[in-house]
Each structure stands twice: as structure tokens, then as C-alpha cells.
Design a protein around this motif. Sequence first.
Motif, PDB file in Angstrom:
ATOM      1  N   PRO A 395      29.546 -22.368 -21.336  1.00 42.04           N
ATOM      2  CA  PRO A 395      30.719 -21.710 -21.923  1.00 42.04           C
ATOM      3  C   PRO A 395      31.991 -22.543 -21.802  1.00 42.04           C
ATOM      4  O   PRO A 395      32.238 -23.152 -20.757  1.00 42.04           O
ATOM      5  CB  PRO A 395      30.835 -20.411 -21.121  1.00 42.04           C
ATOM      6  CG  PRO A 395      29.464 -20.154 -20.606  1.00 42.04           C
ATOM      7  CD  PRO A 395      28.881 -21.521 -20.339  1.00 42.04           C
ATOM      8  N   THR A 397      34.976 -21.202 -23.647  1.00 44.89           N
ATOM      9  CA  THR A 397      36.083 -20.304 -23.948  1.00 44.89           C
ATOM     10  C   THR A 397      36.490 -19.430 -22.771  1.00 44.89           C
ATOM     11  O   THR A 397      37.484 -18.703 -22.864  1.00 44.89           O
ATOM     12  CB  THR A 397      35.727 -19.402 -25.142  1.00 44.89           C
ATOM     13  OG1 THR A 397      34.561 -18.633 -24.818  1.00 44.89           O
ATOM     14  CG2 THR A 397      35.444 -20.232 -26.376  1.00 44.89           C
ATOM     15  N   LEU A 398      35.755 -19.480 -21.650  1.00 44.71           N
ATOM     16  CA  LEU A 398      36.126 -18.701 -20.475  1.00 44.71           C
ATOM     17  C   LEU A 398      37.089 -19.454 -19.577  1.00 44.71           C
ATOM     18  O   LEU A 398      37.399 -19.003 -18.478  1.00 44.71           O
ATOM     19  CB  LEU A 398      34.870 -18.323 -19.676  1.00 44.71           C
ATOM     20  CG  LEU A 398      33.873 -17.428 -20.413  1.00 44.71           C
ATOM     21  CD1 LEU A 398      32.666 -17.144 -19.528  1.00 44.71           C
ATOM     22  CD2 LEU A 398      34.536 -16.130 -20.852  1.00 44.71           C
TER      23      LEU A 398
END
Length: 483
Positions: A395, A397-398
Motif C-alpha cells: 500500500p 496511499t496509507l
Amino acid sequence: MTVVLGAGPITAEELLAIADGEGVALSPAARTRMTVARSVLTSALESGEAVYGLTRRLGAGVGDPVEDQAAFQRQVLRNHRADTGEPVPAPVVRAAMAARLAHLAAGGSGARPEVADALAALLNHDLVPLVRDRGSVGAADLVQNAAVAAVLVGEGAVLREDGTVVPGAEALAAAGLTPLEPEAHEALSLINTNAFALASTAVLGARLDALTDAADLAVACSLEAAGAHRASGDLGPFSAVVHADAGEEGRATSAERVRELLDGSFLADPARERAVQDELSFRCAPQVHGALADTAADLLDAVDGELAVRPENPLVDPESGTITPNGSFAPVGLALDLERARVALAHLGGIAERRIAVLSGLSAPLRAADTAGIPGLLAYTAAADLAALRAAAAPVTLGAAPLSGVEDYATFAWSAAEAGQKASDLLLEILAIEVLHAASLLRGRTEVLGAGTGPVVARLVELIGADLSADELVLSAALVLVS
């Protein structure tokens, strides 16, 4: 063809056409809409109403009044020019400029038509600002957009096709263009959008679609290579009956494409000996390849959706005459689609690497006789690429963190899109290594190859015999795959 902006929402397809060099024009409706929206801002300015970026400053200074509008516009642009890293490819920059122009034409920013005209002139004169790839956190691609806006006002730099860098003022003068003098709120209008994330996603979506074609070609070649050396290469998993009831369009299309590529191949001979089942890396190819194709389509649909939204903050609405704060510049759905795309890329890379392992095993006698024609450790290179591809699937976008005061959330959509571009490069290299292994196994064989695979294998065999370095060989094979 000239793409007319402002008559309705632009599409990802039109964005890609502009990225490839098409010109743009502003529709009369757009000019009217922008003029009306501008009057809304002018009224707020004259009344002294507290409006973000108009009568009040930005970010941490949101409560402070703007004293000198002309000076403030220049200050905003210079303060946001913080891009670093490698130059963003020209097609992505052009697509980003087109996305920003399309949103300006919708009237949501309150910018004058002259601002849109200045941006359109850069596109129509093919003046591509030098924009570097680091700096955006996805709370609008502020720093990248500021690099574009810098050229509009006679600062910044333009990156020529030959790689030379020209000062923005010099490039404008050579094209007969006059630097823009931004008026109240227009500096914010030029930077307050995720145009670069949209552009990179559109380019990535088109590339993933092409990569699914390349993957289908690769597995078709691998089926023939394996079938030429053992009792395998069963086409049953690619038959129409297997995919007739599938809800995913991509897998059926992938299977059909493989069947077309192998039309006339020796693999279809009913008298040929076959194993009961091939490895899953062969049998599950339509499902995995098709998933990437469906993901590519979803990315382009997501871009279409974002292009139909007015992303400006605050939003100036010509119809109601209102100016409204909002968070439409946060394309969370798009960002999540980009996360999924990298996972899909890693799955396809994984299945292709397993097919390479099968072909590499079949190539052992050729390596022993020193007749393989390709380095045996290219299989290791594919494994290393896969490790990087899987790491890229993590991930992105975290990673949001507090920024400045009220700006306490970000999507990192641009970072997710850029990670997707790098992941697609890794996948293409893995597929190139796969077809090189297939061509090596088919070199000098007498089996009749498919209508689609035969010409490709012939070109790859020529490359194998051309005494190229490993890097040159893989790059050349990649070009064969996507040409």
C-alpha cells in the motif's frame, strides 16, 4: 484532430489523445461559463468576503488577509515550486495540462478564460514544462502543477524532445507567446487539482491494457515452446466453453486472444500426445491476465469519473453564484484503484515467472550443449524483478500524515500512480524474459507455429542470434512484445 474542451466532461480517451500530441480548443460555452464564474469571485473580492485563496491566504495562513493580490499570486506559485527528482514524461505532463484545462473550462475555479487560453497555447505549441516527479502527497498535485504554472508566467523551464532544457521565458518568446499575469485567486486555480494523478492513471490504464495483450502473446509462445519439448501445451483451459459463464470480461477476451494467436499451431493437432494437466501457471493464465485487463478498464473509468467532477477548493458555482469549501480534490476511489492495479501486476508477474521456471527447466539440455542462445540466469533476473514487483504492490496511499494546520489528510494518489508505472516496467521485463525463453526453445524446431506466434518467434530468434548484451536483448524483446 483538435479536442474541444468545455462542451461536456472530457474522457480518458481524449486525455490520452492530447497526451499523444493532439491540439485543444476552448468551446464558446466554456468561455461563457468561466466569465460568469469569474464574476462570482469578483463580487466576493469587492465585498471583502472571507474566501480561501482569494481574500485569505493559504494553508497554515488560512486566517490571514491577502494585502497585495499581484504579489500574492507570484508568491503562491514560487512557494509551491518544490518538485524534485526525475522529469515526468512528456505525455503525462501534456495529459495533466489537459486535465487541468478541462476542469478550468467547467468554471469551478473562477479563473478567467485568458488563463485557459494560456494553458491551451502551451499544449498547442507543444511546450512541455519541466516537471519533476517527487513532491505531491495527493492533496492536489500542488508542486507539479506549480511547475507548469511557472512556465505560464514566464518562469520555470521547458523540456525539449531532445532532452535540452530551455528557460520558460525564452520558450514562450520563441513561440510568440506572452507570459500570463495571474489575477486574484488564479495562482490557486492553476495548482489546486490532482491533474497529474489523473494523467498518470490514464497513461497507466492504457499501458496495462497493452501489457495484457503482451502477456497473452507470451503465454501463447510459452505453450508452443513447452509443447515442442514435452507432452503439454493443452489449449483446453483457453476454450470458449470454459469462460462462457464468467462474469469478468477480461478472462474471456484473454482466452480468445490466445486462441487467435495459436490459430493453425501444431498444438491443435488432435493426434498430439498431451499431459492430463499442465501447470497452473499455464492453465490459470486467462484468469490472471483477464484480471489485469479488467483493472485497466476500471482505471480508465475512474479517470472518466474524476474528469467529470469539479475538483476545485473552494468550488465556484456559476449557476448558484456560491463559493463553497470542499474536499473534491481528494480522489480516494482512484487511489484505491491504483493500489489494486499494482497487486494485479504482481499476480501477472508471478504467474509469468513460474512459466519462465518451467521453460528454464526444459532448456537445461540446451544450456548444457551451449546452444540456448540466451543467458541461463535471465530466469534469476525475472525472479529479482518479481521480488521488486511484489514489494511495489504494498500500500502507498496509507502514508498520509499531518501536513500544515488544516491540511491533515492526503491520498498519495500521485505516488500510487507513479508506483504503478514502475511496476508496469518490471512486468514488461518479466514478459520479455518469458518470450526469450520460449523463442530459445523453439529455435531450429520444425513444428508449425500459430498465425500470431510464428512471426513473433521469428523476430525473437533473430534477436537471439544478434550477439546482444542481456540488457539489449531484453529491451529489444520488450519492444517486440508491445509493437
